[in-house]
Scaffold this motif. Sequence first.
Motif: not given
Length: 370
Positions: A322-325, A240-264
């Motif tokens: 929740g993880w992101l915010d 679960q901890k690993t999955a949480q970090r995977i999803f966070i790493e794969l999310t690009q934080l929005g700057e004045g726009s919604p968060d989006t996916r982040r390909q790695l």
Amino acid sequence: MFDKIKGTNFLAVLGASGNGKSSVVRAGLLYQLRQTERWHILPVITPTSQPLTALATAIGMPAGQLTDFIEREPTERLVLVIDQFEEVFTLCKNDAEREQFFAMLLAAVARADHKFCLVVVMRADFLDKCSQHVALAKKIQEHQIIVTLMTPEELKEAIKAPTRQVGLKIQDTLVSEMLVDVKGALGHLPLLQYTLTELWKTCAAQRLLTFSAYQALGKIAGTLEKGANGVYQDLSPAAQKTAQRIFIELTQLGEGSPDTRRQLSQPDLVTALLFEPALVNQVLQKLVSANLVVTDKPKDEPAPVVNIAHDALTQHWGQLRGWLDGNRDAIKNQRDIEADAKRWQEKMSKKALLQGLYLNIAKDYAKTHT
């Protein structure tokens, strides 16, 4: 759209997130182009964090030789589609590379006349970012098509047609309820796709998609939430901890726009997580099997790439929100430190070392997150 590119060498396909822009281009426009020998279609690319590398991969030579490549190609017309064009703003943090990318593309459009056609697919909420680049903004303003929301009749057909193709039946009450539930939902097409896929898994044996099964899944609003939570809860605490970090790493934080996916790339993701590689890969496989994460092996790339399956997860899954915010500032600091480290590795200069406030931020981050 097909008629538009016959007489132009540039087209911007714009629309809201999750409204079918990519599908219209990939399954509509490119399908039509493949029916004629006049067109040679280059591999569809996304900018990623290194747009020049992505472009070089598509043409099989350095990006700076794009115009030469076009001139040498023995074809009447050549088309390059750049999907998720907004990544050039969300993922690419190198301003010089971004400017060079734009310059190379626009130079090719200008010099190749009608032999070359560039199609960019972008979320409309990134138009303001493009406005800061005059030549690009002018092209988009002059040659654009807006992909609007599907009408109720179009949505109805989008629900029923796939079931007919695989010999399934679907209850009329289910179709009517789904049309009501997707109305006004942000990114409704990915949500609809995910829900229909889960319905198929549930009802395939009886060959009938039912309203009762739809209710049990949680309808449009709840199916993704329930499915993602179920996958996560079935994992061990370490996974679960690993999955949480995977999803966070794969999310690009929005700057004045919604968060989006982040390909790695998969190796970069494994390295960034600082977990046992075997555990990371094991969790990744479970997330891929559950259609929450996708992997791909682009041509000429040394390693597979990993991405969240669709932006609907970044926008609608409460757990991920929740993880992101709850960690937004820390994530931003981490990404800034990583970008600074990369710049230092490229330049190996004392001038590239962190100093003053930025150094203190990095030290504080290291104390609390390592």
